[in-house]
Design a protein around this motif. Sequence first.
Motif, short mmCIF file in Angstrom:
data_model
loop_
_atom_site.label_atom_id
_atom_site.label_comp_id
_atom_site.label_asym_id
_atom_site.label_seq_id
_atom_site.Cartn_x
_atom_site.Cartn_y
_atom_site.Cartn_z
N UNK A 1 -7.65 -18.34 25.94
CA UNK A 1 -6.18 -18.78 25.82
C UNK A 1 -6.63 -19.32 24.25
N UNK A 2 -5.50 -18.02 23.05
CA UNK A 2 -6.03 -18.97 21.77
C UNK A 2 -4.45 -19.01 21.02
N UNK A 3 -4.45 -20.86 21.06
CA UNK A 3 -2.83 -21.36 19.78
C UNK A 3 -3.58 -20.96 18.78
N UNK A 4 -2.68 -20.66 18.11
CA UNK A 4 -2.36 -20.58 16.39
C UNK A 4 -0.75 -20.41 16.29
N UNK A 5 -0.76 -20.72 15.11
CA UNK A 5 0.26 -21.15 14.11
C UNK A 5 0.64 -21.39 12.91
N UNK A 6 1.66 -21.65 12.08
CA UNK A 6 1.30 -22.57 10.26
C UNK A 6 2.03 -23.16 9.95
N UNK A 7 1.61 -24.66 9.31
CA UNK A 7 1.31 -25.74 8.96
C UNK A 7 1.58 -25.87 7.72
N UNK A 8 2.71 -26.91 7.47
CA UNK A 8 3.92 -26.73 5.86
C UNK A 8 3.07 -28.58 5.30
N UNK A 9 2.65 -27.98 4.16
CA UNK A 9 2.11 -29.62 3.21
C UNK A 9 2.81 -29.53 2.23
N UNK A 10 3.47 -30.70 2.18
CA UNK A 10 4.61 -30.50 0.54
C UNK A 10 3.39 -31.82 -0.33
N UNK A 11 3.79 -31.34 -1.69
CA UNK A 11 2.72 -31.45 -2.28
C UNK A 11 3.99 -31.91 -3.82
N UNK A 12 3.84 -33.32 -3.82
CA UNK A 12 4.70 -33.67 -5.32
C UNK A 12 3.90 -33.60 -6.75
N UNK A 13 4.24 -32.66 -6.99
CA UNK A 13 3.67 -32.26 -8.76
C UNK A 13 4.06 -33.19 -10.28
N UNK A 14 5.24 -33.66 -9.87
CA UNK A 14 5.56 -34.22 -10.91
C UNK A 14 7.13 -35.07 -11.04
N UNK A 15 7.59 -35.83 -11.61
CA UNK A 15 9.03 -36.39 -11.79
C UNK A 15 9.08 -35.90 -13.09
N UNK A 16 9.80 -35.28 -13.39
CA UNK A 16 10.71 -35.17 -15.19
C UNK A 16 11.88 -35.38 -14.70
N UNK A 17 12.17 -35.47 -16.59
CA UNK A 17 13.92 -36.09 -16.83
C UNK A 17 14.17 -34.40 -17.01
N UNK A 30 12.30 -33.49 -8.98
CA UNK A 30 11.04 -33.57 -8.37
C UNK A 30 10.49 -32.26 -8.60
N UNK A 31 9.34 -32.27 -8.87
CA UNK A 31 8.22 -30.92 -8.53
C UNK A 31 7.65 -31.22 -8.09
N UNK A 32 8.00 -30.61 -6.78
CA UNK A 32 7.20 -30.22 -5.57
C UNK A 32 6.60 -28.38 -5.18
N UNK A 33 5.33 -28.78 -4.36
CA UNK A 33 4.60 -27.89 -3.98
C UNK A 33 4.57 -27.73 -3.00
N UNK A 34 5.14 -26.25 -1.82
CA UNK A 34 5.15 -26.63 -0.59
C UNK A 34 3.51 -24.94 -0.56
N UNK A 35 3.16 -25.47 0.59
CA UNK A 35 2.11 -24.71 0.73
C UNK A 35 2.08 -24.46 2.21
N UNK A 36 2.26 -23.35 3.04
CA UNK A 36 1.83 -23.41 4.23
C UNK A 36 0.65 -22.30 4.91
N UNK A 37 0.00 -22.74 6.11
CA UNK A 37 -1.30 -22.55 6.38
C UNK A 37 -1.02 -22.28 7.37
N UNK A 38 -1.94 -21.00 7.74
CA UNK A 38 -2.66 -20.49 9.16
C UNK A 38 -3.55 -21.45 9.89
N UNK A 39 -3.22 -22.37 10.89
CA UNK A 39 -3.73 -22.28 12.06
C UNK A 39 -4.11 -22.01 13.10
N UNK A 40 -5.37 -22.10 13.18
CA UNK A 40 -6.10 -21.89 14.69
C UNK A 40 -6.44 -23.23 15.10
#
Length: 99
Positions: A1-17, A30-40
């Motif tokens: 049995x193999x367990x796989x999926x995805x997980x998202x990470x949210x990074x706050x890069x800056x706060x701008x006016x 807020x300037x944000x970056x969302x990275x979705x990674x493959x998980x095993x």
Amino acid sequence: MIIFGTKSYLYQLAILTLVCGHCGNPAAHTLRKRVTKFTLFFVPLFPISTKYATQCTFCGTEVKIGKEQAEQLQAQGAGASAPYGQGQGYGQAQQPYQS
């Protein structure tokens, strides 16, 4: 049995006016970056997608932006936090943006 999926990470890069394109108020964004990674077996291995967005803290509107525009806004935010006389001054980042 193999367990796989995805997980998202949210990074706050800056706060701008910036002036919000939705409500028209000069507010913090807020300037944000969302990275979705493959998980095993629950171990993140490699990124699948990377998305950037800004969110207005006044009205809550989130606008998706491209990588180039995110890098430009991040550099603009770094210039605003520089000591007075170096880079951009605090308040000069107030400009409307288009998605």
